[in-house]
Motif scaffolding. Structure first.
Motif, short mmCIF file in Angstrom:
data_model
loop_
_atom_site.label_atom_id
_atom_site.label_comp_id
_atom_site.label_asym_id
_atom_site.label_seq_id
_atom_site.Cartn_x
_atom_site.Cartn_y
_atom_site.Cartn_z
N LYS A 13 6.01 -17.54 -11.39
CA LYS A 13 6.60 -18.86 -11.18
C LYS A 13 5.57 -19.80 -10.57
O LYS A 13 4.75 -19.39 -9.77
N ARG A 51 4.50 -23.05 -8.17
CA ARG A 51 4.87 -23.42 -6.80
C ARG A 51 6.14 -24.27 -6.80
O ARG A 51 7.02 -24.10 -5.97
N GLU A 97 8.54 -24.38 -9.16
CA GLU A 97 9.70 -23.58 -9.55
C GLU A 97 10.23 -22.77 -8.37
O GLU A 97 11.44 -22.67 -8.18
N SER A 98 9.34 -22.23 -7.57
CA SER A 98 9.76 -21.49 -6.38
C SER A 98 10.44 -22.41 -5.38
O SER A 98 11.44 -22.04 -4.76
N ARG A 99 9.92 -23.63 -5.23
CA ARG A 99 10.52 -24.59 -4.31
C ARG A 99 11.93 -24.96 -4.77
O ARG A 99 12.86 -25.04 -3.97
N ARG A 118 14.33 -22.21 -3.89
CA ARG A 118 14.65 -22.26 -2.46
C ARG A 118 15.60 -23.41 -2.16
O ARG A 118 16.54 -23.27 -1.37
#
Length: 123
Positions: A4, A6, A8-10, A13
């Motif tokens: 993923k 950065r 997409e991860s944010r 979250r």
């Protein structure tokens, strides 16, 4: 499993955070977002879907007050936190719930939140 990015991860979250955070008329949500070029913040009533107060580092009022446009430093985040808190208190908003937008509570996010608290917002 795919790697993923950065962002997409944010977003993942942020979705996890938004399940728990909801802005009401008595305690609206303070949403924070930072891009590569600027920092944006809004105070939102989620019951009506209405933005009550907004500010960014590229906003005309912010640039007129602080003299420069941008949002790449922690100092800019502090100034924006103070600026948004002043606008919110002028509209009668003192209690908010903080939505960090999936960003880690570190650096610019922490500086923004601390400055908003010092200027009078409660969260």
């Amino acid at each position: 499993m795919a790697i993923k990015s950065r962002n997409e991860s944010r977003v993942i979250r942020h979705k996890r955070i938004r399940k728990k955070i909801f802005g009401t008329a008595e305690r609206p949500r303070l949403a924070f977002y930072r891009s590569l070029n600027a920092i944006y913040a809004q105070i939102i009533n989620d019951e009506t879907g209405e933005t009550l107060v907004s500010a960014s580092t590229i906003d005309r009022d912010y640039v007129a007050k602080y003299g420069k446009r941008g949002g790449k430093s922690i100092e800019d985040a502090k100034k924006l936190g103070q600026f948004l808190a002043e606008k919110a208190i002028a509209k009668g908003i003192q209690n908010v719930v903080f939505d960090r937008g999936g960003f880690l509570y570190h650096g610019k996010v922490k500086a923004f939140a601390d400055a908003a608290r010092e200027a009078g917002l409660n969260f």
